[in-house]
Design a protein around this motif. Structure first.
Motif, PDB file in Angstrom:
ATOM      1  N   THR A   1     -13.023 -13.494 -21.381  1.00 36.82           N
ATOM      2  CA  THR A   1     -11.572 -13.287 -21.319  1.00 36.82           C
ATOM      3  C   THR A   1     -10.993 -13.261 -22.737  1.00 36.82           C
ATOM      4  OG1 THR A   1     -11.132 -15.654 -21.199  1.00 36.82           O
ATOM      5  CG2 THR A   1     -11.474 -14.493 -19.115  1.00 36.82           C
TER       6      THR A   1
ATOM      7  N   ALA B   1      -0.434 -14.321 -20.659  1.00 39.64           N
ATOM      8  CA  ALA B   1      -1.185 -14.780 -19.487  1.00 39.64           C
ATOM      9  C   ALA B   1      -0.295 -15.525 -18.504  1.00 39.64           C
ATOM     10  CB  ALA B   1      -2.338 -15.675 -19.941  1.00 39.64           C
TER      11      ALA B   1
ATOM     12  N   PRO C   1       1.490 -12.324 -15.867  1.00 42.41           N
ATOM     13  CA  PRO C   1       0.128 -12.406 -15.314  1.00 42.41           C
ATOM     14  C   PRO C   1      -0.352 -11.106 -14.667  1.00 42.41           C
ATOM     15  CG  PRO C   1       1.685 -13.628 -13.945  1.00 42.41           C
ATOM     16  CD  PRO C   1       2.411 -13.261 -15.193  1.00 42.41           C
TER      17      PRO C   1
ATOM     18  N   TYR D   1      -1.259  -8.763 -17.553  1.00 42.99           N
ATOM     19  CA  TYR D   1      -1.966  -9.415 -18.656  1.00 42.99           C
ATOM     20  C   TYR D   1      -3.176  -8.630 -19.140  1.00 42.99           C
ATOM     21  CZ  TYR D   1      -4.845 -12.925 -21.050  1.00 42.99           C
ATOM     22  OH  TYR D   1      -5.633 -13.586 -21.949  1.00 42.99           O
ATOM     23  N   HIS D   2      -4.069  -8.262 -18.225  1.00 39.33           N
ATOM     24  CA  HIS D   2      -5.315  -7.605 -18.635  1.00 39.33           C
ATOM     25  C   HIS D   2      -5.075  -6.196 -19.167  1.00 39.33           C
ATOM     26  CE1 HIS D   2      -8.005 -10.798 -17.425  1.00 39.33           C
ATOM     27  NE2 HIS D   2      -7.321 -10.931 -16.297  1.00 39.33           N
TER      28      HIS D   2
END
Length: 314
Positions: A57, A125, A129, A132-133
């Motif tokens: 991560t 994060a 959320p 986020y990625h």
């Protein structure tokens, strides 16, 4: 103190800490032991993040970068600290002294920027959320980490370059490594202007990152307080607690030394405070970040099993 021509001396002399003769070997062994543990623990985190898929991560990527930086950061000053314990007032070549000055400040300001990047990662994060990625893709991670290194090594050119350009009349550095204030005290000219420039550059570099961190954590606090359950709030706070502790240690001690009022510290105080951000913080970082981290403990267990399996096959 020896008077020299108004130019670089061939070498400077590091006075280090004042300590009785019998204490010095013990201090050397203690310093060496902590130094080896610091290198081993930070390198272990770097390797662990690389080899375990469970730590892929963004948070652990930046932790790995921080640990890699700490290996170099602690190695910028501890060798001369060890030397001052072994030999009273050891010499250091002038070129080596200014190289150490630049390395220390470039790595230190890189750490300031990297801690701000890590705060940004936690902010996204917790506050974003769902996105986020997408926001923290691998390309973005590499870009942010690279920008932190470029910013740190660029900003450090100013104080290191101005200090190296000074003419020096004396050569006894009242420290265990070559730092700005102890070196400027040896100059043949008034260094008030240099001190103000150094304070401005370092103050802006560290201050902007610190204000950014405060702003990001303000957003995190507002987002966490809106969470419905106490369990989810506690979990969110726990992911930030380690980072906040490291930020407080690093920025607090650095501000006192580099942005505090000149002459406001008792003799020898700057050396003790410097131990916090150059020696103690790199040692504590792996402990702070991993001691209560279930994901890291699980990763250690997985890697241990894999290594044991590979050894048994041979």
């Amino acid at each position: 103190m020896d008077r020299l021509n108004h130019t670089w001396p061939q070498s400077f002399i590091l006075t280090g800490f004042r300590a009785p003769g019998p204490v010095r070997p013990l201090a050397f062994l203690a310093t060496l032991g902590v130094y080896v543990l610091t290198l081993a623990s930070n390198l272990f985190i770097v390797v662990l993040v690389q080899v375990d898929a469970g730590l892929s991560t963004p948070m652990y990527f930046f932790l790995g970068v921080l640990s890699f930086l700490e290996v170099w950061y602690v190695s910028a000053t501890v060798p001369t600290l060890l030397l001052t314990w072994l030999c009273r007032c050891p010499p250091i070549p002038a070129a080596g002294c200014f190289l150490q000055l630049y390395a220390l400040h470039s790595l230190g300001m890189t750490e300031c920027s990297l801690l701000a990047v890590m705060a940004l990662d936690r902010h996204l994060a917790i506050c974003r959320p769902l996105h986020y990625h997408a926001l923290m893709s691998r390309k973005v991670q590499l870009g942010l980490a690279g920008a932190a290194w470029v910013a740190g090594f660029s900003a450090a050119l100013v104080p290191a370059g101005l200090t190296a350009a000074l003419p020096f009349c004396r050569k006894q550095v009242a420290h265990y490594f070559c730092d700005l204030a102890p070196l400027m005290r040896l100059a043949c000219v008034d260094t008030g202007w240099h001190a103000r420039v150094h304070g401005a550059v370092i103050g802006v570099a560290t201050g902007c990152n610190f204000v950014l961190i405060l702003g990001l954590y303000g957003g995190i606090l507002r987002a966490v307080l809106k969470l419905p359950s106490a369990t989810s709030r506690a979990k969110a706070f726990s992911t930030c607690a380690s980072h906040v502790t490291v930020v407080a240690l690093f920025f607090g001690s650095a501000f006192v030394v580099y942005v505090g009022l000149p002459g406001s510290q008792a003799e020898g105080t700057d050396k003790c405070i410097a131990l916090v951000y150059t020696f103690l913080t790199p040692f504590l970082n792996p402990i702070i970040y991993t001691l209560r981290n279930k994901e890291v403990r699980a990763a250690v267990k997985r890697v241990t099993i894999r290594v044991g399996t590979a050894l048994n096959q041979h």
